[in-house]
Design a protein around this motif. Structure first.
Motif, PDB file in Angstrom:
ATOM      1  N   SER A 206       4.521   0.098  -3.091  1.00 40.20           N
ATOM      2  CA  SER A 206       5.003   0.873  -4.236  1.00 40.20           C
ATOM      3  C   SER A 206       5.873   0.009  -5.140  1.00 40.20           C
ATOM      4  O   SER A 206       5.773   0.078  -6.371  1.00 40.20           O
ATOM      5  CB  SER A 206       5.784   2.091  -3.752  1.00 40.20           C
ATOM      6  N   GLU A 207       6.717  -0.809  -4.528  1.00 39.38           N
ATOM      7  CA  GLU A 207       7.565  -1.717  -5.308  1.00 39.38           C
ATOM      8  C   GLU A 207       6.723  -2.775  -6.014  1.00 39.38           C
ATOM      9  O   GLU A 207       7.137  -3.318  -7.040  1.00 39.38           O
ATOM     10  CB  GLU A 207       8.583  -2.397  -4.388  1.00 39.38           C
ATOM     11  N   ALA A 208       5.533  -3.042  -5.451  1.00 46.74           N
ATOM     12  CA  ALA A 208       4.620  -4.034  -6.033  1.00 46.74           C
ATOM     13  C   ALA A 208       3.550  -3.376  -6.899  1.00 46.74           C
ATOM     14  O   ALA A 208       2.468  -3.933  -7.108  1.00 46.74           O
ATOM     15  CB  ALA A 208       3.975  -4.846  -4.924  1.00 46.74           C
ATOM     16  N   TYR A 209       3.809  -2.151  -7.377  1.00 48.25           N
ATOM     17  CA  TYR A 209       2.930  -1.452  -8.306  1.00 48.25           C
ATOM     18  C   TYR A 209       1.558  -1.126  -7.707  1.00 48.25           C
ATOM     19  O   TYR A 209       0.517  -1.296  -8.350  1.00 48.25           O
ATOM     20  CB  TYR A 209       2.744  -2.259  -9.603  1.00 48.25           C
ATOM     21  N   VAL A 210       1.566  -0.637  -6.476  1.00 48.02           N
ATOM     22  CA  VAL A 210       0.334  -0.182  -5.832  1.00 48.02           C
ATOM     23  C   VAL A 210       0.585   1.183  -5.206  1.00 48.02           C
ATOM     24  O   VAL A 210       1.513   1.337  -4.401  1.00 48.02           O
ATOM     25  CB  VAL A 210      -0.150  -1.157  -4.737  1.00 48.02           C
ATOM     26  N   ILE A 211      -0.199   2.181  -5.595  1.00 47.75           N
ATOM     27  CA  ILE A 211      -0.178   3.499  -4.949  1.00 47.75           C
ATOM     28  C   ILE A 211      -1.351   3.514  -3.984  1.00 47.75           C
ATOM     29  O   ILE A 211      -2.513   3.494  -4.401  1.00 47.75           O
ATOM     30  CB  ILE A 211      -0.304   4.641  -5.980  1.00 47.75           C
ATOM     31  N   LEU A 212      -1.073   3.525  -2.688  1.00 51.90           N
ATOM     32  CA  LEU A 212      -2.121   3.376  -1.678  1.00 51.90           C
ATOM     33  C   LEU A 212      -3.037   4.590  -1.592  1.00 51.90           C
ATOM     34  O   LEU A 212      -4.256   4.461  -1.503  1.00 51.90           O
ATOM     35  CB  LEU A 212      -1.487   3.108  -0.310  1.00 51.90           C
ATOM     36  N   ARG A 217      -2.833   8.847  -6.451  1.00 48.23           N
ATOM     37  CA  ARG A 217      -3.212   8.243  -7.741  1.00 48.23           C
ATOM     38  C   ARG A 217      -3.849   9.290  -8.646  1.00 48.23           C
ATOM     39  O   ARG A 217      -3.614   9.296  -9.862  1.00 48.23           O
ATOM     40  CB  ARG A 217      -4.173   7.066  -7.515  1.00 48.23           C
ATOM     41  N   MET A 218      -4.665  10.172  -8.061  1.00 46.06           N
ATOM     42  CA  MET A 218      -5.259  11.251  -8.855  1.00 46.06           C
ATOM     43  C   MET A 218      -4.173  12.168  -9.407  1.00 46.06           C
ATOM     44  O   MET A 218      -4.221  12.578 -10.577  1.00 46.06           O
ATOM     45  CB  MET A 218      -6.249  12.044  -7.995  1.00 46.06           C
ATOM     46  N   GLU A 219      -3.191  12.511  -8.575  1.00 43.56           N
ATOM     47  CA  GLU A 219      -2.078  13.356  -9.033  1.00 43.56           C
ATOM     48  C   GLU A 219      -1.322  12.678 -10.171  1.00 43.56           C
ATOM     49  O   GLU A 219      -0.905  13.333 -11.133  1.00 43.56           O
ATOM     50  CB  GLU A 219      -1.136  13.643  -7.866  1.00 43.56           C
TER      51      GLU A 219
END
Length: 738
Positions: A206-212, A217-219
């Motif tokens: 998350s800190e590295a700009y990734v939503i797993l 991500r859809m939300e």
């Protein structure tokens, strides 16, 4: 208990493959763990464009120890037999026990196997899963040696992260060694990141700009899209599939609103939406007051731009402008060609090698649509014919060639521009509908006639050449066509005998197929297989009277040919599927279809509905039980005597009160049944049957069917047959479960 984290980091995974990849990773891992006798509490898989991750909670730190006992030969058995046993268990003579039982003294080996550490098991499991992973399409790369093959993966695999209980699970796949490192967003955080567990992994991603999580991500996309529409004072054209696709294209979704030239709004809305959706993955926006498309759109970027997205929007707007310019050009060019000229080109488009060209199909559909109007008052014959002749003309248009999803829709726009009747315009647009259970069903007469004719022609044609659905395979979407026919009939209350309609189409298909067979026989280029030509010519063409098949109808069963009965059975199966979703048991539909005289679907469903309500009452449930008892007795006695008890009841032999009461009730019930069925009042028919409940119960309580007197026995069996016959006027109760 411990947790496992696995991440397979690669180049971009296509969005359409991500969901199945998650399912496959879970499935393969579950099987491998089960085979290794390792249980767990929960397992979840996640995908982003660049990674496939697996998280398992509740794995034991080691396999359970195993203790196994094996009985060998007798203690005094030949040395060769004892040596063979000792070799099979890996023990010496002094390491086995001697135990005595009733049959003698035997050797017993107690084998204790210590469970392997889970980390060691995982080290063996995951390389096999990775190498055999079932991607729909994959790439092979990397050097192959004598001991290893080049790795297959959807895109080049760059790293493997695997942690169990906080420690690296060591293994290697084609020179890629597992580690505790991953990477963040391609642009925002490309550096390596060390993690020590799933919680740490989520936090650092998350800190590295990734939503797993794809759902999150859809939300995020929906949340930002709603915010943008509030600012722009527009409403979004809802598209859940497009939301999911954009979530599969981004790791850090950011929604931006762009604009295009208002001049493009002259192009039909469906084309604009298709252009934005298909080519660019953009969301279309409407004016909340008029409902019309606006010249605004939403795009989903995969980064958080320092300039607020201005450069991203500029690039997207430039690309979209080029796409819309093409669409506008196609639209304007197509308007120069009348639909009739487009339709003439369908003779060069093959529908199916054994069913002719699209033009030949159109001719059949037009003839059938006209007949539906003339014979059953569905639409107006002339308009039906005109609409059917033009319905598929847009298949050769430039617009549909570029955007196949707008077929039918574009034809309706071209028809409208030509000033054709509004019923024809709507029929062209709606003739593919309904295409699913949630699709709107046409209600205008001309639209219904053309849509019905098109689907029936498809169904009869493919059945004629023996291209039927098998198992899960249905390449020509015949099940969908069957459901479409059912919905068109039921939702519009169309009254006709389905077999009669199918027989009419069968004649038209037969004529076309005969021509096909003749052409194929004369051609050295393409020959129909013998069994296919046999299938075509086996149809017996019935005599046409006023364009309507002359059908032999017996009483009560309708005498259709075997191929038509096969089609009716297919539609009956589709009807059961459709009605099951509405809470109607399949056996009730079977019970009504089994009568052999009911193929008017509207009347059939009315009959089924009344039957379902009746069977929920005490009278219905008890009468069903009484019927089954009577039918069972009759089946046994008919087999024993080798005859049916279908004669008339001799009143003089009705000695018992209950026996006579049942006879009187049957006479009364049959009279009421005949009137109710004639009026198609199926609730009244059920009430007539309900009168039999008491007399039937009393008959079985007090009367012995198999009397010693042969004449009385036969008379009572005849009475039972009349119970069965009365019930079968409504439905075949033998098909009803319970």
């Amino acid at each position: 208990m411990a947790e496992l984290l696995l991440e397979l980091f690669s180049e971009e995974i296509p969005a359409r493959m991500q969901s199945k990849a998650c399912d496959d990773l879970k499935r393969l891992t579950q099987k491998a763990l089960k085979d290794a006798q390792l249980g767990f509490e929960t397992m979840e898989a996640y995908a982003t464009p660049r990674r496939l991750a697996l998280h398992i909670i509740g794995l034991p730190t080691a396999q359970a120890d195993v203790r196994e006992e094996r009985r060998g030969p007798k203690a005094d058995a030949p040395e060769k037999a004892i040596a063979g046993f000792l070799g099979s268990v890996g023990l010496t003579r002094d390491q086995v026990e001697e135990r005595e039982d009733k049959k003698g003294t035997f050797l017993y080996a107690v084998i204790e196997k210590k469970g392997a550490p889970t980390a060691d098991v995982l080290s063996a499991i995951f390389p096999d899963i990775i190498r055999s992973f079932p991607w729909p399409k994959s790439m092979r790369w990397g050097p192959a040696s004598q001991s290893t093959e080049s790795l297959r993966w959807v895109r080049p695999l760059q790293s493997i992260l695997c942690l169990f209980d906080g420690n690296v699970v060591p293994f290697e796949v084609n020179s890629l060694a597992s580690s505790d490192e991953t990477r963040g967003h391609r642009f925002h955080a490309p550096e390596a990141i060390k993690v020590n567990g799933f919680g740490d992994y989520l936090k650092k991603l998350s800190e590295a700009y990734v939503i797993l999580d794809p759902l999150k991500r859809m939300e995020q996309i929906v949340k930002e899209a709603n915010a943008q529409t509030m600012i722009g004072k527009v409403i979004i054209v809802r598209d859940d599939a497009l939301v999911a696709e954009n979530a599969g294209l981004t790791e850090w979704p950011t929604v931006l609103m762009g604009r295009f030239d208002e001049a493009f709004l002259d192009v039909p809305d469906e084309v604009l939406t298709a252009t934005m959706r298909t080519n660019q993955k953009y969301f279309s926006l409407r004016d909340p007051n008029t409902g019309n498309l606006t010249n605004k759109f939403l795009c989903v970027a995969n980064l958080q731009a320092s300039d607020g997205g201005k450069a991203i929007l500029a690039g997207n707007e430039k690309v979209l402008s080029a796409r819309l310019s093409d669409a506008k050009f196609f639209w304007e060019q197509d308007l120069k060609t009348p639909l009739e000229e487009m339709a003439a080109k369908l003779k060069d488009v093959t529908f199916h090698e054994k069913l002719g060209t699209v033009a030949e199909k159109v001719d059949r559909v037009a003839k059938l649509a006209k007949w539906l109007g003339a014979e059953y008052g569905i639409g107006e014959p002339g308009l039906n014919y005109q609409a059917a002749k033009l319905a598929k003309a847009d298949l050769v248009s430039a617009m549909v060639t570029e955007f196949p999803s707008v077929q039918g829709v574009m034809g309706s726009y071209y028809a409208e521009k030509q000033g054709l009747d509004v019923a024809v315009v709507n029929a062209i647009k709606e003739h593919y509908a309904p295409q699913g259970p949630n699709d709107d069903c046409p209600t205008n007469g001309v639209s219904v006639a053309v849509a019905l004719a098109d689907k029936i022609d498809t169904l009869v044609g493919f059945f004629a050449i023996d291209e039927k659905p098998t198992g899960s395979k249905d390449p020509y979407a015949l099940r969908r066509a069957g459901l479409g026919i059912i919905r068109l009939i039921l939702e519009n209350g169309l009254r006709f005998k389905l077999g009669e309609l199918l027989s009419f189409v069968r004649v038209e298909v037969f004529e076309t197929l005969s021509e096909q067979v003749s052409r194929a026989a004369e051609s050295s280029v393409e020959q129909l297989r013998p069994q296919d030509s046999d299938k075509a010519v086996r149809f017996e063409v019935t005599t046409i009277k006023g364009n309507r098949p002359s059908l032999t109808t017996g009483n009560p069963a309708l005498q259709y040919s075997d191929d038509i009965k096969g089609l009716i059975d297919f539609i009956a199966d589709r009807l059961k599927v459709q009605q099951r979703e509405q809470g109607v048991p399949h056996d009730l539909i079977d019970a009504v279809f089994a009568l052999g005289s009911e193929d008017d679907l509207v009347r059939l469903i009315a009959r089924v509905s009344a039957l379902q309500s009746f069977l929920k009452t005490d009278h219905g449930a008890n009468l069903l039980a009484g019927y089954k008892r009577a039918a069972n007795i009759l089946r046994i006695e008919e087999k024993k005597d080798g005859k049916a008890f279908d004669g008339a009841v001799d009143e003089a032999l009705l000695g018992d009160t209950q026996e006579h009461a049942l006879f009187v009730a049957l006479v009364s019930s049959n009279e009421l049944l005949a009137k109710a069925l004639e009026m198609e009042d199926f609730e009244a028919a059920m009430r007539a049957l309900a009168q039999l409940r008491g007399p039937v119960d009393a008959f079985f309580d007090y009367v012995t069917v198999n009397a010693e007197d042969a004449a009385i026995r036969e008379n009572r069996l005849t009475l039972l047959n009349q119970i069965r016959a009365a019930v079968h006027k409504v439905a075949d109760f033998s098909k009803i479960e319970g």
